[in-house]
Design a protein around this motif. Structure first.
Motif, PDB file in Angstrom:
ATOM      1  N   ASP A  26       0.853  -1.185   0.000  1.00 40.40           N
ATOM      2  CA  ASP A  26       0.000   0.000   0.000  1.00 40.40           C
ATOM      3  C   ASP A  26       0.889   1.235   0.000  1.00 40.40           C
ATOM      4  O   ASP A  26       1.485   1.584   1.016  1.00 40.40           O
ATOM      5  N   TYR A  72      -2.766   6.749  -1.103  1.00 32.09           N
ATOM      6  CA  TYR A  72      -3.975   7.019  -1.868  1.00 32.09           C
ATOM      7  C   TYR A  72      -3.811   8.354  -2.590  1.00 32.09           C
ATOM      8  O   TYR A  72      -3.498   9.376  -1.977  1.00 32.09           O
ATOM      9  N   SER A  73      -3.990   8.319  -3.909  1.00 34.07           N
ATOM     10  CA  SER A  73      -3.872   9.533  -4.705  1.00 34.07           C
ATOM     11  C   SER A  73      -5.109  10.395  -4.504  1.00 34.07           C
ATOM     12  O   SER A  73      -6.224   9.993  -4.856  1.00 34.07           O
ATOM     13  N   GLN A  81      -6.439  11.740  -8.105  1.00 38.80           N
ATOM     14  CA  GLN A  81      -7.037  10.727  -8.966  1.00 38.80           C
ATOM     15  C   GLN A  81      -8.099   9.902  -8.254  1.00 38.80           C
ATOM     16  O   GLN A  81      -8.832   9.149  -8.907  1.00 38.80           O
ATOM     17  N   GLN A  82      -8.151  10.010  -6.923  1.00 37.14           N
ATOM     18  CA  GLN A  82      -9.112   9.258  -6.118  1.00 37.14           C
ATOM     19  C   GLN A  82      -8.999   7.753  -6.347  1.00 37.14           C
ATOM     20  O   GLN A  82      -9.991   7.036  -6.486  1.00 37.14           O
ATOM     21  N   LYS A  83      -7.741   7.307  -6.384  1.00 36.51           N
ATOM     22  CA  LYS A  83      -7.460   5.885  -6.568  1.00 36.51           C
ATOM     23  C   LYS A  83      -6.206   5.540  -5.763  1.00 36.51           C
ATOM     24  O   LYS A  83      -5.369   6.410  -5.514  1.00 36.51           O
ATOM     25  N   PRO A  84      -6.050   4.271  -5.367  1.00 34.99           N
ATOM     26  CA  PRO A  84      -4.792   3.872  -4.726  1.00 34.99           C
ATOM     27  C   PRO A  84      -3.616   4.049  -5.679  1.00 34.99           C
ATOM     28  O   PRO A  84      -3.751   3.884  -6.901  1.00 34.99           O
ATOM     29  N   THR A 107      -2.771   1.042  -7.827  1.00 35.62           N
ATOM     30  CA  THR A 107      -3.721   0.865  -8.935  1.00 35.62           C
ATOM     31  C   THR A 107      -3.354   1.754 -10.116  1.00 35.62           C
ATOM     32  O   THR A 107      -3.406   1.326 -11.276  1.00 35.62           O
ATOM     33  N   LEU A 108      -2.949   2.986  -9.837  1.00 36.25           N
ATOM     34  CA  LEU A 108      -2.537   3.897 -10.900  1.00 36.25           C
ATOM     35  C   LEU A 108      -1.256   3.417 -11.572  1.00 36.25           C
ATOM     36  O   LEU A 108      -1.109   3.529 -12.792  1.00 36.25           O
ATOM     37  N   GLN A 152      -2.086   0.780 -13.939  1.00 37.29           N
ATOM     38  CA  GLN A 152      -2.888   1.285 -15.051  1.00 37.29           C
ATOM     39  C   GLN A 152      -2.049   2.015 -16.093  1.00 37.29           C
ATOM     40  O   GLN A 152      -2.327   1.929 -17.295  1.00 37.29           O
ATOM     41  N   ASP A 193       0.165  16.223  -5.613  1.00 38.94           N
ATOM     42  CA  ASP A 193      -0.341  14.929  -5.157  1.00 38.94           C
ATOM     43  C   ASP A 193       0.839  14.133  -4.610  1.00 38.94           C
ATOM     44  O   ASP A 193       1.393  13.253  -5.268  1.00 38.94           O
TER      45      ASP A 193
END
Length: 317
Positions: A74, A77-78, A81-84, A87-88, A91, A282
């Motif tokens: 972990d 949290y971005s 982007q409102q995503k972990p 995950t980014l 992606q 960020d």
């Protein structure tokens, strides 16, 4: 070998701990963040968010919390982007890797072939032309080459798309999807290859010039070996040894992407996301990505040291 690798792993862990602390302090002590810079939030909402994400705690406590979460995969949290963050990474980072791996392969292939031939034909017209192109490629800024090729190949001649990874509104799947991605990546790959092949060609040329003057090359020629085998089997293997050191820096480059190239061609890679995160402050995303690059750099240096020993057993680890 096992003793050396064990020692290096211990050193790597210590280096990464020190790097992670410096990275965290650098971003944590920088004035402002995404919450304080968001004018749409009320002061009460800002304080609430800082409480939720632990931004009002001491830096040391926040660092150990961040590192503890990082050990479990972990990286935060971005907020923009409102995503972990992980995950980014998953992606966007593979899009950058796709560009980098293709351009790196073409860069090394062209640099090796051109460098060997230029060294063999030293002071010839081919060598002179190569050196002019090398210095030109090293001198011209990347954004100029990118914009020039967009103007010529995309706007004027309409051979290639000017940017993006897919055509706007495209719903291609299967083989059609891969063809479209390949079609869009040709232009940025050309630019990245042109930017990298110049300095690397000069590097191989100088190494080959030193190697082909050695006594064992003269002996190989005296035995009647073909010139191609002498150059690409005996001389090139020893000329590649100094270049193995560069492998340690290629690994983070494969995943780090090219910030300027991705911006020019609007390629949805991690480099462009990294630049957007700077303007938005960020910090969780910036810290996670910087630590990821540090990990790859340390691993890359270990791999290059091991490869150097494998390529030349006379080198003791």
């Amino acid at each position: 070998m096992s003793t050396y690798i064990t020692k290096r792993i211990v050193y790597m862990i210590l280096i990464l701990f020190a790097a992670s602390f410096l990275i965290f302090c650098l971003y944590a002590l920088t004035p402002g963040d995404f919450i304080s810079g968001n004018i749409k939030l009320t002061p009460e909402r800002k304080e609430e968010l800082r409480e939720i994400y632990g931004l009002n705690k001491p830096v040391i406590e926040r660092y150990f919390t961040w590192m503890g979460n990082a050990f479990h995969g972990d990286f935060g949290y971005s907020l923009s982007q409102q995503k972990p963050v992980l995950t980014l990474f998953n992606q966007y980072i593979w899009n950058s890797f796709l560009l980098a791996i293709v351009s790196t392969f073409l860069t090394w292939l062209l640099a090796v072939v051109i460098g060997v031939v230029a060294a063999y034909k030293q002071y010839s017209w081919f060598d002179t032309l190569v050196m002019i192109c090398v210095f030109a490629a090293m001198s011209i800024p990347s954004f100029f080459i990118g914009l020039f090729l967009i103007k010529m190949l995309a706007v004027d001649w309409k051979w290639l798309p000017p940017g993006g990874m897919m055509t706007t509104g495209s719903n291609a799947t299967g083989i059609a999807y891969y063809k479209e991605v390949i079609h869009h990546m040709i232009l940025p790959v050309i630019v990245m290859t042109l930017l990298g092949v110049g300095s690397l060609t000069r590097y191989f040329r100088s190494n080959m010039i030193d190697v082909i003057k050695q006594d064992y090359i003269r002996t190989a020629r005296a035995k009647g070996m073909k010139e191609r085998k002498v150059l690409f089997t005996h001389a090139l293997r020893n000329a590649l040894l100094p270049a193995i050191t560069l492998v340690g820096f290629e690994l983070p480059a494969l995943f780090g992407g090219s910030l300027i190239i991705e911006k020019i061609f609007n390629w949805p890679g991690i480099g462009q996301l990294y630049m957007q995160s700077f303007s938005l402050r960020d910090y969780p995303l910036l810290m996670g990505f910087t630590l990821f690059i540090a990990i790859l750099t340390v691993i890359g240096t270990l791999i290059s040291d091991i490869l150097y020993h494998v390529a030349d057993p006379r080198v003791r680890l």
